[in-house]
Scaffold this motif. Structure first.
Motif, PDB file in Angstrom:
ATOM      1  N   UNK B  61       0.848  -1.185   0.000  1.00  0.00           N
ATOM      2  CA  UNK B  61       0.000   0.000   0.000  1.00  0.00           C
ATOM      3  C   UNK B  61       0.878   1.228   0.000  1.00  0.00           C
ATOM      4  N   UNK B  69      -7.827  17.610  -2.363  1.00  0.00           N
ATOM      5  CA  UNK B  69      -8.292  16.465  -3.132  1.00  0.00           C
ATOM      6  C   UNK B  69      -9.157  16.902  -4.307  1.00  0.00           C
ATOM      7  N   UNK B  75      -5.214  15.100  -8.677  1.00  0.00           N
ATOM      8  CA  UNK B  75      -5.854  13.890  -9.189  1.00  0.00           C
ATOM      9  C   UNK B  75      -5.072  13.325 -10.364  1.00  0.00           C
ATOM     10  N   UNK B  91      -1.637  -0.627  -4.043  1.00  0.00           N
ATOM     11  CA  UNK B  91      -2.842   0.193  -3.988  1.00  0.00           C
ATOM     12  C   UNK B  91      -2.529   1.556  -3.385  1.00  0.00           C
ATOM     13  N   UNK B  92      -3.294   2.533  -3.811  1.00  0.00           N
ATOM     14  CA  UNK B  92      -3.114   3.902  -3.345  1.00  0.00           C
ATOM     15  C   UNK B  92      -4.135   4.247  -2.272  1.00  0.00           C
ATOM     16  N   UNK B  93      -3.666   4.783  -1.177  1.00  0.00           N
ATOM     17  CA  UNK B  93      -4.562   5.392  -0.196  1.00  0.00           C
ATOM     18  C   UNK B  93      -4.417   6.893  -0.332  1.00  0.00           C
ATOM     19  N   UNK B  94      -5.527   7.537  -0.599  1.00  0.00           N
ATOM     20  CA  UNK B  94      -5.512   8.921  -1.027  1.00  0.00           C
ATOM     21  C   UNK B  94      -6.033   9.798   0.098  1.00  0.00           C
ATOM     22  N   UNK B  95      -5.253  10.786   0.526  1.00  0.00           N
ATOM     23  CA  UNK B  95      -5.680  11.632   1.639  1.00  0.00           C
ATOM     24  C   UNK B  95      -5.478  13.102   1.346  1.00  0.00           C
ATOM     25  N   UNK B  96      -6.348  13.908   1.890  1.00  0.00           N
ATOM     26  CA  UNK B  96      -6.289  15.352   1.668  1.00  0.00           C
ATOM     27  C   UNK B  96      -6.084  16.087   2.986  1.00  0.00           C
TER      28      UNK B  96
END
Lengths: 335, 335
Positions: B61, B69, B75, B91-96
């Motif tokens: 990860x 975001x 993006x 896999x990407x965990x995307x956080x703002x």
DNA sequence: ATGAAAGCGCTAACAA
DNA sequence: TTGTTAGCGCTTTCAT
């Protein structure tokens, strides 16, 4: 990385005690608690979520699977979800299928292997039996945006059929009779429902459906751009007077195509869309649309998920339908 | 969920053997291998990545932390990253972070707890010592878009200073002398570098820097919209002849503000931007910009990460700078 | 080529 | 209130 064992040794307590002060779920004496907390600080200890997940069968991760990561609509949904689940410690894993059933299944498998607590799925497959397999395996799925009839699962969707029916009725009221549509993949429920609403509106008003005005399967901006150009060229002698784009991306593609072909909206051709385009404030003319509230969909989906994992209403299946409204601006000419 | 143990029992082998056929890393006889694979199929067994991660210290990860975001630029970077890491199973965990230092630190902690293999960080803090702590703890970080001088870490950034210098020089060559700027948070390296390039260009061409024309800290569209309106009102008697927006979002905000105030671009005021706005194809006038290649940044960052985790060049620190070029369109008036 | 068993870092049942 | 211990599902070393 420092482990709970090292903390326990340094503080002269058992790992169980350390665990108890971390989680605060069992009584620990003030004195011991302080000692342990001090040691945790000193060592810079942080609990390993992986180990926790393995033990507790809970990952605090939720997968979000959408057809197109570059579509703002899905990003907005993601923001909505994030805003409600992140305060409770959940993280989002964001995946894009590119409208490809195989990739969708692969991603679902990967998320299943990762033991995410929930997956929020905007599916673009119609193979409900394959999705059913995941559910049978115990995977928790909430369908968003799209839904599959035969699938026993929660969903948060829009009122595609009725909203489109209303929008097209409005267009007809403005005097239009030659009406075109740009559809997504009709295998996807949203596209299908919108097209059904479209057809029913024509039928109820005795407007013939002109197949030559229908563009199918152009689900993204570039494809739509190309397909709309084809369609216009094909009908150059008798153009439709109005076009319905079944989503924001396709509306953008259509606008670019029309602009390039020097067709002015709405003077030469009218345009309406399901969902608003990007940066609508700056683009002339302002489009008449069905307004979507993507962030709200995300929030509802997030809330529904939270309710489910908290154990309430665990077994009833919930279907949330977000109402959509028409926003009349100035992209439809009165004939 | 079915476990390796159940497979082993049903196939009359040890869990070790099952593990070996799954991973193919040790010799297993054809006969046994077939038997095991058949059992795996029958039972629908899928390895539990959580258990694997715990054992192998590897999660597949990667965390991606960005300030905003909803900004397309980030993006696009995410898409670039995804396209190169996803084929290798990451896999990407995307956080703002919403440009909030506290939230940034909290997210970093959460990702650290999750033991992500890498984090790709577009930081908006300047507290390098706090980030240094994470690195010291063994967290793998690649800075993207932004960078921090004193931080010993890899980075993939743009050539902000030089590109801005060139763009502003071009503007000056067109005869402009009253030049405004809309800056992001100057605590962020990108904003700072762009503004430095801006100032240097003025200085080298003996153009005075008019503080009243500078808008600071309006890092998103809405804030920019408001701040630019203030700025224009403040200077209504002697407007700048041109505005430089330090990113796409701010350019959009500025355009909306100018439009609302009935200032035509470029007749009443010129506008240039670092990075392209959304849907540029449909918006008049076409903006003169510094073109960014966000997807490329993402790809480079992804590749760099892959190289690092594969063990090559593990310890040297790499700084990738993506060149930017000016695209001259028609939003700058010749004076 | 295969099996037994230890152990990754944590939680929780049980004992004390 | 605290400690001991088993075990979550897997990989891998060490025997055989």
């Amino acid at each position: 990385m420092v482990t709970i064992k090292q903390v326990a040794e340094k503080a002269n307590v058992s790992t169980a005690t350390v665990s108890r002060v971390i989680n605060g779920n069992y009584p620990v004496s003030e004195k011991v608690k302080n000692k342990v907390m001090k040691t945790i600080k000193e060592l810079g200890y942080r609990p390993n979520s992986i180990a926790r997940s393995l033990k507790c069968n809970k990952t605090y991760m939720v997968g979000m699977v959408v057809p197109d990561i570059s579509n703002n609509y899905f990003m907005d949904i993601a923001r909505g979800v994030e805003s409600v689940i992140s305060p409770l410690g959940y993280s989002l894993i964001f995946c894009s299928t590119d409208e490809n059933t195989d990739k969708e299944l692969r991603l679902l498998n990967a998320l299943n292997d990762k033991r995410v607590d929930y997956v929020l799925l905007a599916s673009s497959t119609q193979e409900d039996h394959k999705l059913q397999k995941f559910i049978d395996q115990g995977m928790n799925i909430i369908m968003i945006d799209t839904s599959l009839e035969n699938l026993q699962t929660d969903s948060v969707v829009e009122d595609n059929y009725n909203a489109t029916y209303k929008l097209i009725s409005y267009v007809i009221d403005q005097g239009h009779k030659r009406i075109g549509a740009v559809n997504g993949l009709l295998s996807v429920s949203t596209a299908k429902e919108r097209y059904n609403g479209f057809c029913k509106a024509l039928e109820d008003h005795d407007i013939p459906l002109e197949q030559s005005y229908i563009v199918n399967g152009a689900y993204n901006r570039r494809k739509t751009y190309e397909e709309v150009k084809f369609m216009i060229q094909r009908n150059i002698n008798k153009l439709p007077t109005v076009l319905f784009a079944a989503n924001n991306d396709m509306a953008e593609g259509a606008m670019i195509a029309l602009k390039e072909m020097n067709l002015k909206i709405p003077d030469d051709i009218s345009l309406v869309s399901f969902g608003d385009i990007n940066l609508a404030e700056l683009i002339e003319p302002r489009l008449t649309i069905i307004s979507q509230n993507a962030v709200l969909i995300g929030e509802k989906a997030g809330e529904l998920m939270l309710k489910k994992v908290s154990g309430n209403s665990e077994h009833d299946i919930t279907k949330v339908t977000i109402p959509s409204e028409i926003i009349i601006r100035n992209s439809v000419k009165s004939i």
